[in-house]
Design a protein around this motif. Structure first.
Motif, PDB file in Angstrom:
ATOM      1  N   VAL A   9     -18.028  15.277 -16.774  1.00 53.24           N
ATOM      2  CA  VAL A   9     -17.014  14.922 -15.779  1.00 53.24           C
ATOM      3  C   VAL A   9     -15.609  14.976 -16.378  1.00 53.24           C
ATOM      4  CG1 VAL A   9     -16.169  13.043 -14.317  1.00 53.24           C
ATOM      5  CG2 VAL A   9     -18.615  13.531 -14.423  1.00 53.24           C
ATOM      6  N   LEU A  10     -15.480  14.594 -17.639  1.00 56.13           N
ATOM      7  CA  LEU A  10     -14.166  14.565 -18.283  1.00 56.13           C
ATOM      8  C   LEU A  10     -13.670  15.945 -18.718  1.00 56.13           C
ATOM      9  CD1 LEU A  10     -13.983  11.429 -20.634  1.00 56.13           C
ATOM     10  CD2 LEU A  10     -12.584  11.944 -18.630  1.00 56.13           C
ATOM     11  N   LEU A  11     -14.510  16.954 -18.647  1.00 60.49           N
ATOM     12  CA  LEU A  11     -14.134  18.271 -19.155  1.00 60.49           C
ATOM     13  C   LEU A  11     -12.842  18.806 -18.532  1.00 60.49           C
ATOM     14  CD1 LEU A  11     -14.887  20.484 -21.106  1.00 60.49           C
ATOM     15  CD2 LEU A  11     -16.364  21.485 -19.352  1.00 60.49           C
ATOM     16  N   PRO A  12     -12.661  18.747 -17.196  1.00 62.75           N
ATOM     17  CA  PRO A  12     -11.384  19.217 -16.631  1.00 62.75           C
ATOM     18  C   PRO A  12     -10.184  18.424 -17.143  1.00 62.75           C
ATOM     19  CG  PRO A  12     -13.049  19.007 -14.913  1.00 62.75           C
ATOM     20  CD  PRO A  12     -13.612  18.357 -16.137  1.00 62.75           C
ATOM     21  N   VAL A  13     -10.358  17.120 -17.326  1.00 61.31           N
ATOM     22  CA  VAL A  13      -9.263  16.289 -17.836  1.00 61.31           C
ATOM     23  C   VAL A  13      -8.913  16.696 -19.266  1.00 61.31           C
ATOM     24  CG1 VAL A  13      -8.527  13.931 -18.345  1.00 61.31           C
ATOM     25  CG2 VAL A  13      -9.976  14.389 -16.353  1.00 61.31           C
ATOM     26  N   ILE A  14      -9.932  16.956 -20.070  1.00 58.87           N
ATOM     27  CA  ILE A  14      -9.712  17.350 -21.464  1.00 58.87           C
ATOM     28  C   ILE A  14      -8.985  18.690 -21.537  1.00 58.87           C
ATOM     29  CG2 ILE A  14     -10.889  18.039 -23.593  1.00 58.87           C
ATOM     30  CD1 ILE A  14     -13.089  16.015 -22.827  1.00 58.87           C
ATOM     31  N   VAL A  15      -9.410  19.636 -20.709  1.00 52.91           N
ATOM     32  CA  VAL A  15      -8.763  20.951 -20.692  1.00 52.91           C
ATOM     33  C   VAL A  15      -7.303  20.816 -20.269  1.00 52.91           C
ATOM     34  CG1 VAL A  15      -8.717  23.184 -19.519  1.00 52.91           C
ATOM     35  CG2 VAL A  15     -10.884  22.246 -20.327  1.00 52.91           C
ATOM     36  N   GLY A  16      -7.055  20.040 -19.212  1.00 51.07           N
ATOM     37  CA  GLY A  16      -5.685  19.852 -18.745  1.00 51.07           C
ATOM     38  C   GLY A  16      -4.814  19.163 -19.777  1.00 51.07           C
ATOM     39  N   ALA A  17      -5.342  18.122 -20.424  1.00 50.55           N
ATOM     40  CA  ALA A  17      -4.578  17.401 -21.445  1.00 50.55           C
ATOM     41  C   ALA A  17      -4.310  18.293 -22.658  1.00 50.55           C
ATOM     42  CB  ALA A  17      -5.334  16.144 -21.864  1.00 50.55           C
ATOM     43  N   SER A  18      -5.275  19.117 -23.031  1.00 57.03           N
ATOM     44  CA  SER A  18      -5.096  20.017 -24.174  1.00 57.03           C
ATOM     45  C   SER A  18      -4.007  21.040 -23.892  1.00 57.03           C
ATOM     46  CB  SER A  18      -6.415  20.727 -24.489  1.00 57.03           C
ATOM     47  OG  SER A  18      -7.432  19.794 -24.796  1.00 57.03           O
ATOM     48  N   TYR A  19      -3.990  21.558 -22.677  1.00 55.01           N
ATOM     49  CA  TYR A  19      -2.947  22.516 -22.305  1.00 55.01           C
ATOM     50  C   TYR A  19      -1.567  21.866 -22.373  1.00 55.01           C
ATOM     51  CZ  TYR A  19      -0.099  25.667 -19.505  1.00 55.01           C
ATOM     52  OH  TYR A  19       0.902  26.492 -19.069  1.00 55.01           O
ATOM     53  N   GLU A  20      -1.456  20.634 -21.875  1.00 53.65           N
ATOM     54  CA  GLU A  20      -0.167  19.945 -21.901  1.00 53.65           C
ATOM     55  C   GLU A  20       0.284  19.695 -23.336  1.00 53.65           C
ATOM     56  OE1 GLU A  20       1.727  19.483 -19.323  1.00 53.65           O
ATOM     57  OE2 GLU A  20       0.181  20.319 -18.009  1.00 53.65           O
TER      58      GLU A  20
END
Length: 359
Positions: A288-299
């Motif tokens: 579930v956290l995978l999209p959040v991790i990807v978004g945070a990594s990009y930022e």
């Protein structure tokens, strides 16, 4: 009549070994594509004031992209170069809600995956072409092109996603859980997630090391190095000719390797906030956290790239080290392919009114 049937059967039986050989070669190429598709994702550090060139190695070629265009150049078996190009829209231009932090990273990554699959499909069509196909093309009787069908591409994507979840989510969690059952020290949440993250990174490094030993992947990594050299030549000298590219380094800080490592580092931190104690809960939380991790990594990558300070050097350095595995020194023919791809992408960018500047 029976004689005609006998001749037909004899012909079919004699053709079977060649067909099996050709099918085996096709399967080998498909396996190469399948493993390369999830490995060589390039993070696109966007900026509205600059055109940042990005790229990806494909089968016997390179894909280059600008913010509003991309091009793929591939060396055919006959030695000639096939080039395709097209325009692109930023994800935020098509869907304004993708301009917001965290969400924009998902849009960029989604576009990168779609574009990467498109480039791989084109390169497969050209690389699988029979050497005699060029002559047929010149005569106007090209016939059906070999390539990857939609269901094969869908299967490749499904395999890549399943492999990612099992290898980088399930397996590290399972091994960390075994260690926790054996050693009481790993009952601590910080210690547990730290060892989970270390196992994930070790698996990632082991996977890259194994891939680097394969002949097909060595060739792919050479094109990866060619892509980096040509990007550096454009960014440092404002041009991408053979001599400048040859003198450039094959290590580039905006490579997808750096992004993957940042994803793993941020995942280690975010997993500490998961309230679950059961294995199933922890595993579901990681998905579930995978999209959040990807978004945070990009930022994080985006901010670090804009600052160009210590944070950027810290974020980029591990990726530069890993590029000693994922890139190899290319020859001049591979640099030529990369230059052709960049020139085609920039030509398309100019046609759309883009201003070419050194990033």
């Amino acid at each position: 009549m029976f004689e005609r049937v006998r001749r037909k059967l004899t012909h079919l039986l004699r053709s079977c070994p060649d067909d099996r050989t050709r099918a085996g070669e096709t399967r080998a190429l498909r396996q190469t594509i399948r493993r390369a598709a999830h490995l060589l994702l390039v993070p696109l550090v966007e900026s509205p004031e600059e055109i940042l060139i990005g790229g990806q190695a494909v089968i016997e070629g390179v894909m280059m992209r600008c913010p509003h265009s991309y091009a793929v150049a591939v060396r055919r078996p006959g030695g000639d170069i096939a080039v395709t190009r097209d325009s692109l829209e930023r994800p935020s231009e098509k869907r304004p809600w993708l301009r917001y932090p965290l969400l924009r990273g998902l849009g960029v990554l989604g576009q990168a995956m779609a574009l990467g699959i498109r480039a791989l499909r084109y390169s497969a069509e050209q690389a699988l072409e029979d050497p005699g196909q060029s002559k047929k093309r010149a005569e106007g009787s090209e016939g059906k092109k070999p390539g990857l069908s939609n269901w094969v591409l869908a299967l490749n994507l499904a395999f890549s996603v399943a492999f990612f979840i099992l290898f980088y989510k399930f397996l590290p969690l399972y091994l960390a859980t075994l260690l926790k059952q054996r050693y009481a020290a790993f009952e601590n949440l910080i210690a547990f997630n730290a060892v989970d993250g270390v196992i994930r990174i070790v698996l990632f490094l082991a996977f890259l090391t194994v891939l680097a030993q394969w002949k097909e992947m060595k060739r792919l990594f050479e094109y990866h190095g060619a892509e980096h050299k040509v990007v550096w030549a454009f960014e440092k000298a404002g041009r991408a000719d053979l001599a400048t590219a040859r003198a450039s380094t094959r290590f580039h800080p905006r490579c997808g390797t750096s992004f993957l490592l940042v994803v793993m580092a941020i995942a280690m931190v975010l997993y500490m906030f998961l309230p679950f104690r059961s294995f199933a809960g922890k595993f579901a939380g990681r998905i579930v956290l995978l999209p959040v991790i990807v978004g945070a990594s990009y930022e994080f990558i985006r901010f670090a790239a804009k600052s160009q300070g210590v944070l950027w050097r810290w974020a980029a350095q591990p990726g530069l080290w890993l590029q000693r595995i994922t890139t190899r020194e290319p020859d001049d023919t591979q640099l030529e392919i990369s230059i052709r791809a960049l020139e085609a992408a920039m030509e398309m960018e100019r046609s759309r009114g883009g201003e070419l500047v050194v990033a």
